[in-house]
Design an enzyme around this catalytic site. Structure first.
Site, mmCIF file in Angstrom:
data_model
loop_
_atom_site.group_PDB
_atom_site.id
_atom_site.type_symbol
_atom_site.label_atom_id
_atom_site.label_comp_id
_atom_site.label_asym_id
_atom_site.label_seq_id
_atom_site.Cartn_x
_atom_site.Cartn_y
_atom_site.Cartn_z
ATOM 1 N N HIS A 178 7.092 20.443 5.779
ATOM 2 C CA HIS A 178 6.355 19.229 5.400
ATOM 3 C C HIS A 178 5.490 18.724 6.562
ATOM 4 C CE1 HIS A 178 6.579 15.719 2.303
ATOM 5 N NE2 HIS A 178 5.333 15.964 2.690
ATOM 6 N N GLU A 218 14.800 17.117 1.528
ATOM 7 C CA GLU A 218 14.353 17.452 2.883
ATOM 8 C C GLU A 218 15.297 16.860 3.916
ATOM 9 O OE1 GLU A 218 10.252 16.275 3.201
ATOM 10 O OE2 GLU A 218 9.580 17.939 1.962
ATOM 11 N N ILE A 260 -7.815 14.929 -0.732
ATOM 12 C CA ILE A 260 -7.325 16.228 -0.270
ATOM 13 C C ILE A 260 -7.864 17.344 -1.169
ATOM 14 C CG2 ILE A 260 -5.282 17.661 0.097
ATOM 15 C CD1 ILE A 260 -3.759 15.011 0.679
ATOM 16 N N ALA A 312 1.902 19.004 -1.868
ATOM 17 C CA ALA A 312 2.073 17.663 -2.428
ATOM 18 C C ALA A 312 3.507 17.202 -2.190
ATOM 19 C CB ALA A 312 1.712 17.675 -3.912
ATOM 20 N N ARG A 313 4.316 17.157 -3.232
ATOM 21 C CA ARG A 313 5.717 16.766 -3.128
ATOM 22 C C ARG A 313 6.581 17.811 -3.827
ATOM 23 N NH1 ARG A 313 4.093 13.816 0.236
ATOM 24 N NH2 ARG A 313 4.591 11.596 0.587
#
Length: 320
Positions: free
Chosen positions: A284, A265, A156, A235-236
């Site tokens: 997301h 989430e 990515i 990302a996270r």
């Protein structure tokens, strides 16, 4: 060959379903985010040969042990923070991931967020909707010549770097685990994260969530990002101290942020990122374009079939 596959967290795309059915699979799928008890119950009832993981709170050892015939766990995606990989290893169950299948989509999402932030699109849209048609209020900038700082240089990050280079940005990346071969022009290697944060006009996160990267950008690190810079996270959410970032955004210490993932989430309705005018937030979805969902579903199905058919798992798709 006949075998059973349970998908935890809603069914994969039709292309992957067809591939598995053509190979003789019986498919069962739960709703998104099943509870631990629900996962244990469905695995105990169906005794699957394979489990595909989509939207789950956590696949731990207790859940895995509910399926004594389980031969493979296939993640519908790349991030495995929702799977206890160490437990699977102890049980002798390979965990497979769909490496690279959504890299282009996530990189394009990061690019879109960067363009929207730097070109002041969100604020200009709000002004127009309020009846303000005033060019003097525009705060857009050119990306050409700006410095893009990448945290993580997997597929990515490399894809995003190529897009940014075409615009004329200066690119450096921090990734202590990436080989030197990954740092090809125009990507320069940053050996110090603090220095990268202090130099960058745009910081973009592309690292996996591990115990090393959890909380990687805390209050101290966020304080190093220079005034007027932007931060993008595809990302996270757990990589960032969200409270510290919200404080920096409120104070104007950071110009703005593009956030695609959250520590919890879905985020609560009062989450500050959902209410700050200098934040672009998406649920997301960076890696779930129709194109990416198709490719990820196909690779997830292939990962299942590679193990069910008796072959050795392809190391490119093994979770570490």
């Amino acid at each position: 060959m006949s075998f059973t596959v349970v998908t935890l967290g809603s069914q994969i795309a039709n292309e992957g379903v067809a591939l598995l059915r053509d190979a003789g699979a019986s498919l069962v799928a739960t709703e998104a985010f099943p509870s631990k008890d629900e996962m244990i119950a469905v695995l105990d009832r169906h005794r699957p040969d394979a489990v595909m993981v989509r939207l789950v709170p956590r696949l731990d050892e207790d859940v895995m042990r509910a399926a004594p015939t389980l031969k493979v766990i296939a993640k519908h995606g790349v991030g495995c923070d929702d799977i206890d990989v160490a437990a699977a290893r102890r049980l002798g169950i390979p965990v497979m991931i769909a490496t690279g299948c959504n890299a282009q989509s996530v990189a394009e999402h990061a690019l879109a967020m960067m363009l929207a932030l730097v070109k002041d699109l969100e604020r200009q849209t709000a002004l127009m909707r309020s009846g303000r048609f005033d060019k003097s209020l525009y705060r857009g900038r050119e990306l050409r010549g700006m410095r893009l700082g990448l945290v993580g240089l997997g597929q990515i990050g490399r894809s995003f770097a190529a897009m940014a280079a075409a615009i004329g940005m200066v690119i450096e990346a921090y990734d202590p685990f990436a080989p030197d071969a990954a740092f090809v022009p125009p990507i320069a290697r940053a050996t110090d994260l603090d220095a990268l944060l202090a130099r960058a006009d745009v910081v973009s996160l592309h690292c996996p969530l591990t115990e090393t990267t959890r909380g990687l950008l805390g209050a101290r690190e966020i304080g190093l990002i220079r005034p007027g810079a932007w931060l993008i996270n595809t990302a996270r959410g757990e990589v960032i101290d969200e409270a510290a970032l919200a404080a920096a955004l409120r104070s104007g210490a950071i110009a703005g942020a593009g956030i695609d993932s959250f520590a919890a989430e879905p985020p609560p309705a009062d989450h500050p990122f959902l209410h700050l005018p200098n934040v672009i937030a998406t649920p997301h979805v960076a890696g779930v374009t129709d194109d990416a969902k198709r490719e990820v579903s196909l690779q997830t199905a292939r990962n299942v079939l590679s193990v069910i058919s008796g072959g050795a798992p392809d190391p490119r798709y093994l979770a570490r």
